[in-house]
Design a protein around this motif. Sequence first.
Motif, PDB file in Angstrom:
ATOM      1  N   LEU A 196       0.825  -1.210   0.000  1.00  0.00           N
ATOM      2  CA  LEU A 196       0.000   0.000   0.000  1.00  0.00           C
ATOM      3  C   LEU A 196       0.864   1.267   0.000  1.00  0.00           C
ATOM      4  O   LEU A 196       0.549   2.235  -0.692  1.00  0.00           O
ATOM      5  CB  LEU A 196      -0.934   0.016   1.211  1.00  0.00           C
ATOM      6  CG  LEU A 196      -1.974   1.135   1.120  1.00  0.00           C
ATOM      7  CD1 LEU A 196      -3.109   0.740   0.199  1.00  0.00           C
ATOM      8  CD2 LEU A 196      -2.507   1.516   2.476  1.00  0.00           C
ATOM      9  N   ASN A 197       1.966   1.253   0.774  1.00  0.00           N
ATOM     10  CA  ASN A 197       2.827   2.435   0.817  1.00  0.00           C
ATOM     11  C   ASN A 197       3.418   2.750  -0.552  1.00  0.00           C
ATOM     12  O   ASN A 197       3.649   3.916  -0.892  1.00  0.00           O
ATOM     13  CB  ASN A 197       3.963   2.230   1.834  1.00  0.00           C
ATOM     14  CG  ASN A 197       3.461   2.175   3.255  1.00  0.00           C
ATOM     15  OD1 ASN A 197       2.374   2.655   3.546  1.00  0.00           O
ATOM     16  ND2 ASN A 197       4.237   1.584   4.139  1.00  0.00           N
ATOM     17  N   ALA A 198       3.655   1.715  -1.352  1.00  0.00           N
ATOM     18  CA  ALA A 198       4.231   1.918  -2.686  1.00  0.00           C
ATOM     19  C   ALA A 198       3.237   2.531  -3.665  1.00  0.00           C
ATOM     20  O   ALA A 198       3.628   3.109  -4.675  1.00  0.00           O
ATOM     21  CB  ALA A 198       4.735   0.586  -3.233  1.00  0.00           C
ATOM     22  N   ILE A 199       1.950   2.402  -3.365  1.00  0.00           N
ATOM     23  CA  ILE A 199       0.904   2.944  -4.240  1.00  0.00           C
ATOM     24  C   ILE A 199       1.089   4.449  -4.454  1.00  0.00           C
ATOM     25  O   ILE A 199       0.908   4.973  -5.557  1.00  0.00           O
ATOM     26  CB  ILE A 199      -0.496   2.668  -3.636  1.00  0.00           C
ATOM     27  CG1 ILE A 199      -0.936   1.246  -3.960  1.00  0.00           C
ATOM     28  CG2 ILE A 199      -1.534   3.645  -4.137  1.00  0.00           C
ATOM     29  CD1 ILE A 199      -1.336   1.028  -5.395  1.00  0.00           C
TER      30      ILE A 199
ATOM     31  N   LEU B 152       9.661  -2.586  11.566  1.00  0.00           N
ATOM     32  CA  LEU B 152      10.803  -3.007  10.749  1.00  0.00           C
ATOM     33  C   LEU B 152      10.367  -3.275   9.307  1.00  0.00           C
ATOM     34  O   LEU B 152      11.104  -2.957   8.359  1.00  0.00           O
ATOM     35  CB  LEU B 152      11.456  -4.260  11.343  1.00  0.00           C
ATOM     36  CG  LEU B 152      12.265  -4.057  12.631  1.00  0.00           C
ATOM     37  CD1 LEU B 152      12.845  -5.382  13.115  1.00  0.00           C
ATOM     38  CD2 LEU B 152      13.393  -3.034  12.417  1.00  0.00           C
ATOM     39  N   SER B 153       9.173  -3.839   9.131  1.00  0.00           N
ATOM     40  CA  SER B 153       8.649  -4.057   7.776  1.00  0.00           C
ATOM     41  C   SER B 153       8.373  -2.729   7.086  1.00  0.00           C
ATOM     42  O   SER B 153       8.640  -2.564   5.892  1.00  0.00           O
ATOM     43  CB  SER B 153       7.364  -4.894   7.837  1.00  0.00           C
ATOM     44  OG  SER B 153       7.593  -6.147   8.435  1.00  0.00           O
ATOM     45  N   ASN B 154       7.844  -1.759   7.852  1.00  0.00           N
ATOM     46  CA  ASN B 154       7.615  -0.412   7.327  1.00  0.00           C
ATOM     47  C   ASN B 154       8.927   0.200   6.843  1.00  0.00           C
ATOM     48  O   ASN B 154       9.005   0.766   5.739  1.00  0.00           O
ATOM     49  CB  ASN B 154       6.982   0.444   8.431  1.00  0.00           C
ATOM     50  CG  ASN B 154       6.714   1.873   8.005  1.00  0.00           C
ATOM     51  OD1 ASN B 154       7.616   2.609   7.629  1.00  0.00           O
ATOM     52  ND2 ASN B 154       5.468   2.287   8.096  1.00  0.00           N
ATOM     53  N   PHE B 155       9.959   0.077   7.662  1.00  0.00           N
ATOM     54  CA  PHE B 155      11.277   0.616   7.307  1.00  0.00           C
ATOM     55  C   PHE B 155      11.848  -0.090   6.086  1.00  0.00           C
ATOM     56  O   PHE B 155      12.439   0.543   5.201  1.00  0.00           O
ATOM     57  CB  PHE B 155      12.216   0.471   8.505  1.00  0.00           C
ATOM     58  CG  PHE B 155      13.574   1.083   8.295  1.00  0.00           C
ATOM     59  CD1 PHE B 155      13.737   2.460   8.291  1.00  0.00           C
ATOM     60  CD2 PHE B 155      14.682   0.274   8.111  1.00  0.00           C
ATOM     61  CE1 PHE B 155      14.985   3.026   8.100  1.00  0.00           C
ATOM     62  CE2 PHE B 155      15.936   0.836   7.911  1.00  0.00           C
ATOM     63  CZ  PHE B 155      16.093   2.212   7.912  1.00  0.00           C
ATOM     64  N   ALA B 156      11.667  -1.416   6.023  1.00  0.00           N
ATOM     65  CA  ALA B 156      12.191  -2.194   4.895  1.00  0.00           C
ATOM     66  C   ALA B 156      11.547  -1.784   3.575  1.00  0.00           C
ATOM     67  O   ALA B 156      12.226  -1.664   2.550  1.00  0.00           O
ATOM     68  CB  ALA B 156      11.969  -3.685   5.148  1.00  0.00           C
TER      69      ALA B 156
END
Length: 516
Positions: free
Chosen positions: A298-301, A426-430
Amino acid sequence: IKSDFIGHPQSAPRQLPITGCLLSAAFFGSLGSSFLYGYNLSVVNAPALYIKEFNNKTWIERYGEPIGAETATLLWSITVSIFAIGGVLGALSVSLIIKVLGRKGTLLVNNIFALIAALLLTLGERAKSFEMLIIGRLVIGVDSGIALSALPMYLGEISPKHIRGFIGQFNSILICLGVFTGQVLGLPELLGQESRWNYLFTFLALPAVLQMCVLPFLPESPRYLLMERRDEAGAERAFQRFLGKTDVSQELEEVHAEARAQENLHTVSVLQLLRNPAVRWQLITIIITMACYQLCGLNAIWYYTNGILREAGFPDNILPYITLSTGIIETLAAIVSGLVIERIGRRPLLIFGFSAMAVFFSLLTLCLNLQDRTTWMPYLSYVCILVVIASFCSGPGGIPFILTGELFEQSYRPAAFMIAGVVNWLSNFAVGLLFPFIQEALQSFAFLVFVVVCTLGAIYLYFVLPETKNKTFMDISQSFAKINKIPLPSPAQEMELVLSSDTNGKVEDAKIESSL
């Protein structure tokens, strides 16, 4: 024994309407917590250009020369990404803070971080210090890391089981509302101007102050009061206010039964949780679900949204207003999910959400590769983006936090939220770190990575996750007994537990009376 309350085999009582006390706790608890998290996800987008110019101007005043391109990129990247580092620090500390201050107390004290961050971020420009902006983003990250663990725990423990999902979705709804508020306030007519951008961060103080004004007058989690503080009178008063009735004996007995069934009444450590085979698959499920929550794309959207709108022929000056539609869709989908979660269930919404995201990410990839073929293809791409956002908010956007509270009994819950929080941040940061490289390597095929993540997540949940709707925490734990290879109690053992409940209850009452 088929009753939800051990020792009360009769049918469940009539479900009472939701009380104003419970709604106030859900709304104001979320307002000063998840709302601020959502707001900070979007608030840096509008003033990005002004912050970069401020960094350059400050650099020239200090060192007498313009900032280098690489240094400028590094400063901006640190300013954005350090929010996630703060989130990890907050998640790591939440278990200890909750043990000392309780659920409500942690939410209240956490507002101090929000106020400090608002001060640093607001005054950074006037003090000509980009370091203050970076530290402010770190501090508000700590606030969000604590909030995203303490709030779902509090909401799950104060809610009756038949509306636990609905109350828990306030977390998701206020995240989406925070994102939308950041988009609106960032418009050029409001605070998205060179002379006003620092006031976007001043706004952080308002939800925190509102929560500090209301939450002290609302009860602490009754489960926390009874099981960890041994305050039965306080727990009874809290149940009475949250449920709007005077006779809460069944609710108290349910908590007592859970306490008697637990091997360890003291809060367990993260290491003890990792070593315990009785909760192994609950832990694996939470880790996978929380990782998919961030890695589903979703962040990549947001990376593609403006580009697609430009291809459709929309001028740059109206793009901020069109992208408001993403925030509106996000908020509406979260509200609808909250309204239907107790009817449909957690499991179907999660599986549907990830599956729909996989389908429309695939369709979006196709549209992006055919973008130049027809004039209407960019419009179809944008529709795919909106559907992906709606699919995410229908289930994957909020239910992972609800599940973390539901899959673990009281003594395991703080450690479980700590692990889930660390995985989340950590997934958010990755994603923030790796997606630019993935996009550069795969171009318009980058979304196929997220198709794989969403598909695998949906498959895992289909085969492993039981439905938790309208179940007690003990019922949910027993749902995992088979896969954890933990033997269920025999009918004779269940009957022995029931017969011992009255005796144990009398002993506990005698202890309380003797201590008064």
